[in-house]
Design a protein around this motif. Structure first.
Motif, PDB file in Angstrom:
ATOM      1  N   GLY A  55       0.813  -1.206   0.000  1.00 43.61           N
ATOM      2  CA  GLY A  55       0.000   0.000   0.000  1.00 43.61           C
ATOM      3  C   GLY A  55       0.848   1.258   0.000  1.00 43.61           C
ATOM      4  N   VAL A  56       0.301   2.319  -0.617  1.00 41.81           N
ATOM      5  CA  VAL A  56       1.021   3.593  -0.654  1.00 41.81           C
ATOM      6  C   VAL A  56       0.069   4.698  -0.215  1.00 41.81           C
ATOM      7  N   TRP A  57       0.515   5.539   0.655  1.00 44.56           N
ATOM      8  CA  TRP A  57      -0.270   6.678   1.125  1.00 44.56           C
ATOM      9  C   TRP A  57       0.586   7.918   0.902  1.00 44.56           C
ATOM     10  N   GLN A  58       0.178   8.728  -0.060  1.00 42.05           N
ATOM     11  CA  GLN A  58       1.010   9.879  -0.412  1.00 42.05           C
ATOM     12  C   GLN A  58       0.677  11.051   0.507  1.00 42.05           C
ATOM     13  N   THR A  59       1.141  10.942   1.732  1.00 43.93           N
ATOM     14  CA  THR A  59       0.777  11.943   2.732  1.00 43.93           C
ATOM     15  C   THR A  59       1.427  13.296   2.468  1.00 43.93           C
ATOM     16  N   ARG A 120      -3.621  10.856  -2.129  1.00 45.60           N
ATOM     17  CA  ARG A 120      -3.930   9.602  -2.790  1.00 45.60           C
ATOM     18  C   ARG A 120      -3.421   8.407  -1.985  1.00 45.60           C
ATOM     19  N   LEU A 121      -4.241   7.361  -1.947  1.00 42.43           N
ATOM     20  CA  LEU A 121      -3.788   6.060  -1.461  1.00 42.43           C
ATOM     21  C   LEU A 121      -4.020   5.064  -2.578  1.00 42.43           C
ATOM     22  N   HIS A 122      -3.120   4.115  -2.745  1.00 43.94           N
ATOM     23  CA  HIS A 122      -3.372   3.088  -3.754  1.00 43.94           C
ATOM     24  C   HIS A 122      -2.619   1.811  -3.437  1.00 43.94           C
ATOM     25  N   ARG A 123      -3.206   0.725  -3.884  1.00 44.32           N
ATOM     26  CA  ARG A 123      -2.562  -0.573  -3.727  1.00 44.32           C
ATOM     27  C   ARG A 123      -3.125  -1.494  -4.789  1.00 44.32           C
ATOM     28  N   ASP A 124      -2.235  -2.113  -5.539  1.00 40.43           N
ATOM     29  CA  ASP A 124      -2.664  -3.120  -6.507  1.00 40.43           C
ATOM     30  C   ASP A 124      -3.682  -2.554  -7.492  1.00 40.43           C
ATOM     31  N   LYS A 176      -9.412   1.796   3.741  1.00 37.85           N
ATOM     32  CA  LYS A 176      -8.406   2.860   3.854  1.00 37.85           C
ATOM     33  C   LYS A 176      -7.066   2.335   4.371  1.00 37.85           C
ATOM     34  N   CYS A 177      -7.100   1.597   5.471  1.00 37.21           N
ATOM     35  CA  CYS A 177      -5.846   1.069   6.007  1.00 37.21           C
ATOM     36  C   CYS A 177      -5.226   0.090   5.020  1.00 37.21           C
ATOM     37  N   TYR A 178      -6.090  -0.751   4.423  1.00 33.01           N
ATOM     38  CA  TYR A 178      -5.546  -1.786   3.544  1.00 33.01           C
ATOM     39  C   TYR A 178      -4.832  -1.180   2.336  1.00 33.01           C
ATOM     40  N   LEU A 179      -5.369  -0.045   1.846  1.00 29.59           N
ATOM     41  CA  LEU A 179      -4.746   0.567   0.663  1.00 29.59           C
ATOM     42  C   LEU A 179      -3.484   1.346   1.009  1.00 29.59           C
ATOM     43  N   GLY A 180      -3.163   1.461   2.295  1.00 32.57           N
ATOM     44  CA  GLY A 180      -1.873   2.067   2.613  1.00 32.57           C
ATOM     45  C   GLY A 180      -1.844   2.985   3.809  1.00 32.57           C
ATOM     46  N   ALA A 181      -3.009   3.266   4.421  1.00 27.89           N
ATOM     47  CA  ALA A 181      -2.983   4.172   5.570  1.00 27.89           C
ATOM     48  C   ALA A 181      -2.271   3.529   6.754  1.00 27.89           C
ATOM     49  N   MET A 182      -2.306   2.210   6.801  1.00 30.65           N
ATOM     50  CA  MET A 182      -1.621   1.501   7.884  1.00 30.65           C
ATOM     51  C   MET A 182      -1.107   0.192   7.314  1.00 30.65           C
ATOM     52  N   LYS A 183       0.095  -0.173   7.687  1.00 30.61           N
ATOM     53  CA  LYS A 183       0.667  -1.393   7.118  1.00 30.61           C
ATOM     54  C   LYS A 183       1.186  -2.310   8.218  1.00 30.61           C
ATOM     55  N   PRO A 184       0.862  -3.578   8.266  1.00 33.71           N
ATOM     56  CA  PRO A 184      -0.111  -4.204   7.389  1.00 33.71           C
ATOM     57  C   PRO A 184      -1.528  -3.856   7.842  1.00 33.71           C
ATOM     58  N   GLY A 213      -4.200 -17.483  -6.832  1.00 29.44           N
ATOM     59  CA  GLY A 213      -3.605 -16.931  -5.620  1.00 29.44           C
ATOM     60  C   GLY A 213      -3.500 -15.423  -5.644  1.00 29.44           C
ATOM     61  N   ARG A 214      -4.046 -14.779  -6.679  1.00 29.27           N
ATOM     62  CA  ARG A 214      -3.987 -13.309  -6.715  1.00 29.27           C
ATOM     63  C   ARG A 214      -5.086 -12.713  -5.846  1.00 29.27           C
ATOM     64  N   ALA A 215      -4.779 -11.574  -5.253  1.00 27.22           N
ATOM     65  CA  ALA A 215      -5.764 -10.939  -4.384  1.00 27.22           C
ATOM     66  C   ALA A 215      -6.924 -10.391  -5.197  1.00 27.22           C
ATOM     67  N   VAL A 216      -8.137 -10.576  -4.668  1.00 30.37           N
ATOM     68  CA  VAL A 216      -9.351 -10.026  -5.281  1.00 30.37           C
ATOM     69  C   VAL A 216      -9.978  -9.103  -4.238  1.00 30.37           C
TER      70      VAL A 216
END
Lengths: 276, 392, 93
Positions: A55-59, A120-124, A176-184, A213-216
């Motif tokens: 995840g990425v959170w462009q703070t 922006r937050l983004h993941r996958d 929100k956390c999953y996309l990068g606000a908090m890891k993991p 096995g890819r995340a959905v």
């Protein structure tokens, strides 16, 4: 009966007297060894942590987006990409709050063209905007969202017809956390936070795996295409962050996949009875 | 009990102890942070990383703390680690408190309900393991550690009585159970990694084994120095109620031995300068084993924190006020006879005299500063600067 | 059960909050009355006992309310031999 003859030459340590030689020698070996053990332990346990996730959170970067606002199943912004693809951003507030309250009062927003400021937050490939609270220009709508004039073409991204029923095994996380606000942003350690986020209106999301096995990623929504009701949120709350099996019909809204879940109270086994 | 309380009465050993402890903790955290960046492709979440770092450090320190006690029973080499164990305990509590604070702030903050409710109770169930509030176990353990850390100063030993204080500090064992369960049901419950699980299992095994070993050794030791309580009016060998406590040759000059009475407290018997005295084995400070101590500067000196008592009256030399019970002694043909009934703490008792044998010269060649003073000045020059703050 | 535990935690919080208020007064004025060895002690020591005071405040409040305890006299110096209990004379305690 007699105790054995005492060792008469044993060194005797008293904290406020000089350290006996035997103790000094022992400490000179034992203390460095213990510290070396702690270093090895620190490195070993650091490597033993669960993966952080991508995840990425462009703070540190506030951006602006123009697009079409849709309020269901969850407030989101559809943006026309350069190659004609639609990019869909979920919209959340700072902290652990969704944006429903912000948009609840104003009429005519659903489908309106808006300009949005945020981070922006983004993941996958899944995207989200955390709205910027620091814009004083439009107090009625909130600082970060402003209506564009009617001439702006709308991005058409209605929900697709739902597909056949599927059953998915995965974990309910807060998006929100999953996309990068908090890891993991998943797992046992994050359960409390995920529950708090979803209680505050962050869209709940089921993370499952496909056959390869890819995340959905599936946003959870009611059969009618709207976001989960308060009663259904109460049903899933006790099982957030745990392995669950959910069935429903998959659909798409913009670039997001949505799972239109069947009756949750029947699916989440014993959740309400187990809740304290 | 002590002269005057100060916040920390530093001495050279404590300063070195604390400096090494602080350096070890800092080094651990640094290595954990470096490892978190080096071993993963994705950038770590700094707050979560710190939560993991402080949590693991606290549980490691707790294991070290719990091992020091039995290790010191097994070998006196560990005495310097025991001496300032209290600072280790308070450090461990502060690290654990940081861990809990970060969890409450990061996982429990910024939301619709308060951090305590969010982290400990929201969506939790006592009946399902997946939803079990393992954080609650950690919170309960932290509360116990808080009580211990808050009462670590000798003011509390004095105010609450050594017995109550010791009782409070035995709560480290329930706290340990809670915290091991917190870790096992928490971060290790469904973790992929093996290192944490193996380390925790080894740590628990070491703590349990050391305590069992030290306990068994204590029992054996008690059995070897055990004396039956004489029955009322039993005129065995003309000694009335007096019991035999070995010979003066069993006891090193200016050293002691412990006599364990049937179901009673242990008695510490000391030989010094051709005299024998007996006082309670239980130090008034923290119940340290006085019989394993030495006579330094004419005073029985506790092996744990160096509290001192005059052997003939069980009183700490002025300006201190500690007192322990004394016992009447006699020496008949180098055999020590002991009246097992304790006299009130601080009661003066005339030492029993015996003729020094060829073995009884000063015997502490190895311990340097203790070897050169054979005279028995009854006032201890050392303790006044070092006893007013918690030492363990 | 969890509801009860949450109430207990809040109860502990209220108890400690009252204790902290008490502790402020206690370390400033009361500690010297309860413990002679604390008279004239520095602020470092007084700050250090605040957490414990917040825990044991009812006990300390009760002792504070009692009449002032004078400091114990120093233990008598080494007593002359004729005052020692003579083990040969009397064994009854």
């Amino acid at each position: 009966m007699m105790a054995e003859k005492p060792n008469r030459n044993r060194a005797f340590y008293v904290g406020y007297l000089p350290l006996p030689r035997a103790h000094a020698v022992f400490l000179l070996v034992a203390v460095p060894l213990s510290i070396a053990g702690m270093i090895v332990g620190a490195l070993g346990l650091a490597g033993d942590q669960p993966a952080w996730g991508g995840g990425v959170w462009q703070t540190d970067q506030v951006n602006e987006w123009r697009g079409t606002l849709r309020l269901e199943p969850y407030p989101m912004l559809h943006v026309a990409g350069e190659d004609g693809e639609i990019e869909t951003y979920l919209l959340v507030e700072m902290g652990k709050f969704g944006t429903r309250d912000r948009f609840a009062g104003a009429d005519g927003l659903d489908g309106a063209s808006v300009k949005i400021r945020g981070r922006r937050l983004h993941r996958d490939g899944r995207k989200m905007i955390e709205l910027d609270p620091d814009d004083p220009k439009d107090p009625e709508l909130g600082p970060a969202v402003s209506l564009l004039d009617g001439a702006t073409p709308a991005v058409r991204a209605a929900m697709s017809m739902p597909g056949p029923r599927v059953t998915l095994r995965g974990e309910i996380v807060d998006s929100k956390c999953y996309l990068g606000a908090m890891k993991p942003g998943a797992g046992r350690g994050h359960k409390a936070c995920a529950t708090l986020c979803i209680s505050g209106g962050i869209p709940p999301m089921l993370v499952s795996r496909d056959a390869d096995g890819r995340a959905v990623y599936s946003l959870l929504a009611e059969n009618t295409g709207v976001g989960l009701s308060d009663s259904d949120l109460a049903v899933i709350k006790p099982v957030i962050g745990e392995p669950v099996v959910l069935s429903g019909r998959p659909a798409r809204v913009g670039s997001w996949r949505v799972l239109l879940v069947d009756r949750l109270d029947a699916q989440v086994d014993g959740a309400s009875s187990a809740s304290p | 009990m002590t002269n005057q309380f100060v916040w920390v009465s530093w001495n050279r050993h404590k300063k070195i102890y604390d400096a090494v402890l602080a350096a070890a903790c800092a080094l651990y955290l640094l290595c954990f942070v470096v490892g978190s960046f080096v071993f993963f492709d994705d950038r770590p979440d700094v707050m979560v990383m710190l939560i993991h770092a402080t949590g693991t450090l606290a549980i490691i320190l707790l294991h070290v703390i719990l091992c020091i006690g039995p290790l010191n029973r097994l070998s006196h080499r560990f005495a310097p680690l025991l001496y300032n164990r209290r600072h280790l305990g308070v450090t461990m509590f502060l690290v654990a408190l940081t861990h809990a604070g970060l969890v409450l702030l990061y996982y429990g903050g910024f939301g619709v309900v308060g951090p305590i409710h969010a982290v400990l109770f929201e969506g939790r169930s006592l009946t399902r393991l997946d939803a079990f509030p393992y954080e609650l176990l950690g919170f309960a353990g932290l509360l116990v550690l808080f009580v211990m850390a808050a009462t670590s100063h000798d003011f509390w030993l004095d105010t609450l009585s050594p017995r109550a204080w010791k009782g409070i500090h035995m709560a480290v064992y329930p706290a340990y159970g809670l915290l091991v369960a917190h870790v096992a049901l928490g971060s290790l419950f469904d973790a992929d990694g093996l290192i944490g699980r193996v380390l925790l299992a080894v740590g628990v095994a070491v703590v349990v084994t050391l305590h069992l070993t030290a306990g068994v050794r204590e029992l054996i030791c008690d059995a070897s120095c055990w004396r039956p309580m004489p029955e009322e009016g039993n005129e065995k060998s003309g000694t009335g109620e007096w019991i035999e406590a070995g010979t003066v040759d069993d006891i090193p000059e200016r050293g002691g031995r412990v006599v364990c009475l049937d179901g009673r407290e242990r008695i510490a018997v000391f030989c010094y300068d051709g005299k024998v005295s007996a006082i309670s084995n239980v130090c008034a400070h923290q119940n340290g084993p006085l019989g394993e101590g030495r006579i330094i500067d004419g005073c029985v000196t506790c092996p744990w924190h160096g509290y001192q008592y005059l052997p003939h009256n069980g009183q700490s030399p002025p300006p201190y006020h500690e007192k322990v019970p004394t016992y009447r002694v006699r020496v008949v043909n180098r055999t020590i006879l002991l009246d097992p009934r304790p006299l009130p703490p601080g009661t003066p008792v005339e030492p029993a005299f015996f003729e020094a044998g060829p073995d009884d010269e000063s015997l502490f060649e190895e311990s340097g500063p203790l070897s050169d003073d054979s005279g028995p000045p009854p006032v201890a020059p050392h303790p006044p600067t070092s006893l007013s703050e918690g030492d363990e | 059960m969890l509801v009860v535990m949450e109430r207990i935690i809040w109860g502990i919080g209220v108890y400690l909050a009252v204790g902290v208020v008490f502790a402020a007064a206690f370390v400033a004025a009361g500690v010297g009355r309860v413990s002679p060895a604390a008279r004239g002690s520095g602020w470092g020591f007084r700050l250090l006992i605040i957490p414990g005071t917040a825990i044991f405040w009812p006990l300390l409040a009760a002792r504070w309310a009692r009449p002032v305890i004078e400091p114990e006299e120093s233990p008598p110096p080494v007593e002359p031999a004729d005052e020692w209990v003579d083990p040969e004379k009397e064994t009854a305690a």
